[in-house]
Design a protein around this motif. Sequence first.
Motif, short mmCIF file in Angstrom:
data_model
loop_
_atom_site.label_atom_id
_atom_site.label_comp_id
_atom_site.label_asym_id
_atom_site.label_seq_id
_atom_site.Cartn_x
_atom_site.Cartn_y
_atom_site.Cartn_z
N ALA A 86 0.84 -1.19 0.00
CA ALA A 86 0.00 0.00 0.00
C ALA A 86 0.88 1.24 0.00
O ALA A 86 1.81 1.34 0.80
CB ALA A 86 -0.91 0.01 1.23
N THR A 87 0.58 2.18 -0.89
CA THR A 87 1.25 3.49 -0.84
C THR A 87 0.40 4.40 0.03
O THR A 87 -0.81 4.51 -0.16
CB THR A 87 1.44 4.06 -2.25
N PHE A 88 1.03 5.04 0.98
CA PHE A 88 0.33 5.71 2.08
C PHE A 88 1.01 7.04 2.35
O PHE A 88 2.23 7.11 2.50
CB PHE A 88 0.40 4.79 3.31
N ASP A 89 0.25 8.13 2.43
CA ASP A 89 0.83 9.45 2.63
C ASP A 89 1.33 9.66 4.05
O ASP A 89 0.79 9.10 5.01
CB ASP A 89 -0.18 10.54 2.29
N ALA A 90 2.34 10.53 4.18
CA ALA A 90 2.97 10.78 5.47
C ALA A 90 2.31 11.89 6.26
O ALA A 90 2.68 12.11 7.42
CB ALA A 90 4.45 11.14 5.25
N ASP A 91 1.35 12.59 5.68
CA ASP A 91 0.81 13.79 6.34
C ASP A 91 -0.48 13.56 7.11
O ASP A 91 -1.09 14.50 7.62
CB ASP A 91 0.61 14.91 5.32
N GLY A 92 -0.91 12.29 7.21
CA GLY A 92 -2.09 11.99 8.01
C GLY A 92 -3.40 12.01 7.25
O GLY A 92 -4.47 11.86 7.86
N GLN A 93 -3.36 12.14 5.93
CA GLN A 93 -4.60 12.20 5.16
C GLN A 93 -5.26 10.83 4.98
O GLN A 93 -6.47 10.74 4.88
CB GLN A 93 -4.34 12.81 3.78
N HIS A 94 -4.46 9.78 4.91
CA HIS A 94 -5.00 8.46 4.59
C HIS A 94 -5.42 7.70 5.84
O HIS A 94 -4.85 7.90 6.92
CB HIS A 94 -3.98 7.64 3.81
N GLN A 95 -6.40 6.83 5.66
CA GLN A 95 -6.98 6.08 6.78
C GLN A 95 -6.66 4.59 6.65
O GLN A 95 -6.85 4.01 5.57
CB GLN A 95 -8.51 6.27 6.81
N THR A 96 -6.21 3.98 7.74
CA THR A 96 -5.89 2.55 7.68
C THR A 96 -7.13 1.70 7.42
O THR A 96 -7.01 0.62 6.84
CB THR A 96 -5.21 2.10 8.98
N ILE A 114 -5.93 -1.89 -6.47
CA ILE A 114 -7.09 -1.13 -6.00
C ILE A 114 -6.64 0.30 -5.79
O ILE A 114 -5.68 0.57 -5.06
CB ILE A 114 -7.66 -1.69 -4.68
N LEU A 115 -7.33 1.24 -6.43
CA LEU A 115 -7.03 2.66 -6.31
C LEU A 115 -8.10 3.35 -5.49
O LEU A 115 -9.29 3.05 -5.64
CB LEU A 115 -6.95 3.30 -7.70
N GLY A 116 -7.68 4.29 -4.65
CA GLY A 116 -8.64 5.05 -3.87
C GLY A 116 -9.18 6.23 -4.66
O GLY A 116 -8.49 6.80 -5.52
N SER A 117 -10.42 6.61 -4.39
CA SER A 117 -11.03 7.76 -5.06
C SER A 117 -11.73 8.65 -4.05
O SER A 117 -12.46 8.17 -3.17
CB SER A 117 -12.04 7.32 -6.11
N ARG A 118 -11.53 9.96 -4.22
CA ARG A 118 -12.21 10.96 -3.40
C ARG A 118 -13.55 11.36 -3.99
O ARG A 118 -14.29 12.13 -3.36
CB ARG A 118 -11.32 12.21 -3.28
N PHE A 119 -13.89 10.85 -5.17
CA PHE A 119 -15.02 11.40 -5.90
C PHE A 119 -16.13 10.40 -6.21
O PHE A 119 -17.17 10.79 -6.73
CB PHE A 119 -14.53 12.03 -7.21
N ILE A 120 -15.94 9.13 -5.90
CA ILE A 120 -17.02 8.18 -6.12
C ILE A 120 -18.19 8.50 -5.20
O ILE A 120 -19.35 8.47 -5.60
CB ILE A 120 -16.54 6.73 -5.88
N GLU A 121 -17.87 8.84 -3.97
CA GLU A 121 -18.87 9.28 -3.01
C GLU A 121 -18.52 10.71 -2.60
O GLU A 121 -17.50 10.94 -1.96
CB GLU A 121 -18.90 8.37 -1.78
N GLN A 122 -19.32 11.67 -3.00
CA GLN A 122 -19.04 13.07 -2.71
C GLN A 122 -19.24 13.34 -1.22
O GLN A 122 -20.28 13.01 -0.66
CB GLN A 122 -19.97 13.98 -3.52
N ASP A 197 -11.83 7.75 2.37
CA ASP A 197 -11.97 8.99 3.14
C ASP A 197 -10.61 9.65 3.29
O ASP A 197 -9.66 9.02 3.77
CB ASP A 197 -12.54 8.69 4.54
N ILE A 198 -10.51 10.90 2.88
CA ILE A 198 -9.29 11.66 3.02
C ILE A 198 -9.49 12.72 4.10
O ILE A 198 -10.46 13.48 4.06
CB ILE A 198 -8.89 12.35 1.69
N LEU A 199 -8.60 12.72 5.08
CA LEU A 199 -8.70 13.66 6.19
C LEU A 199 -7.84 14.89 5.88
O LEU A 199 -6.61 14.81 5.85
CB LEU A 199 -8.23 13.00 7.49
N TYR A 200 -8.50 16.02 5.65
CA TYR A 200 -7.79 17.27 5.37
C TYR A 200 -7.67 18.09 6.65
O TYR A 200 -8.63 18.71 7.09
CB TYR A 200 -8.51 18.07 4.28
N THR A 201 -6.49 18.04 7.26
CA THR A 201 -6.22 18.84 8.45
C THR A 201 -5.60 20.17 8.02
O THR A 201 -5.23 20.35 6.85
CB THR A 201 -5.24 18.10 9.37
N ASP A 202 -5.45 21.08 8.97
CA ASP A 202 -4.77 22.34 8.65
C ASP A 202 -3.35 22.06 8.17
O ASP A 202 -2.85 22.72 7.24
CB ASP A 202 -4.73 23.25 9.89
#
Length: 229
Positions: A86-96, A114-122, A197-202
């Motif tokens: 799994a390729t996983f971002d370092a900034d906390g946006q991705h969920q296990t 398997i690719l993740g999508s932010r847009f299949i479910e708005q 689900d992508i978590l967008y923090t400050d």
Amino acid sequence: MPQYDDVWLVIPAYNEGQVIADVVEGARKTFPNIVVVDDGSADDSAKHIMGTGAHLVRHPVNLGQGAALQTGLAYALAQPGATYFATFDADGQHQTADVEKMVELLRQDVADVILGSRFIEQNGQVPWIKRVVLRTAATISPTARKLKLTDSHNGLRVLNREAAGRLRITMNGMAHASEIVSFLAGSDLRVAEVPVDILYTDYSRAKGQSLINGVNIIFDISLRERGRR
């Protein structure tokens, strides 16, 4: 955790000292095998990574996220028993939890990638300028259209061993995402896309894809596709 002994998370990191330890420690509650590639960070990222129990690989200079991913995948592929990656971002946006869902689909042999999508479910979480750039990138790319992707630049991906072993990332910057999509579109690998689900923090918003980088990615896609003609 034993059910995930065959899964490796690959995390590219560049100047993520503020958050990398929390991200890795959170992910290791589910996934024991993590390799973090410190891509020539100028901060204390490496020090924080070493305290997490993750495997640390360091680039002496900053080579870009594509190069960090290729280094991490090569390292993980060399580990005994490694089957899913799994390729996983370092900034906390991705969920296990999303990675768990994606790994389960590969175990069921639904696909090879398997690719993740932010847009299949708005869900309204994606900043509007990022939404415009990402949807435009997916729309103008013939390879993304061939795969019927809604989000061609999502960094959350899970690959089986065959797919990971065949992938060669040569574009070092952020445009590596379009290179991965082009590789998948030209291969016989089975590709599926699922909502994540992508978590967008400050913090992640401050570090996120800028408009100019988004324009550069779109320009790069155009050049790559023109070169294929």
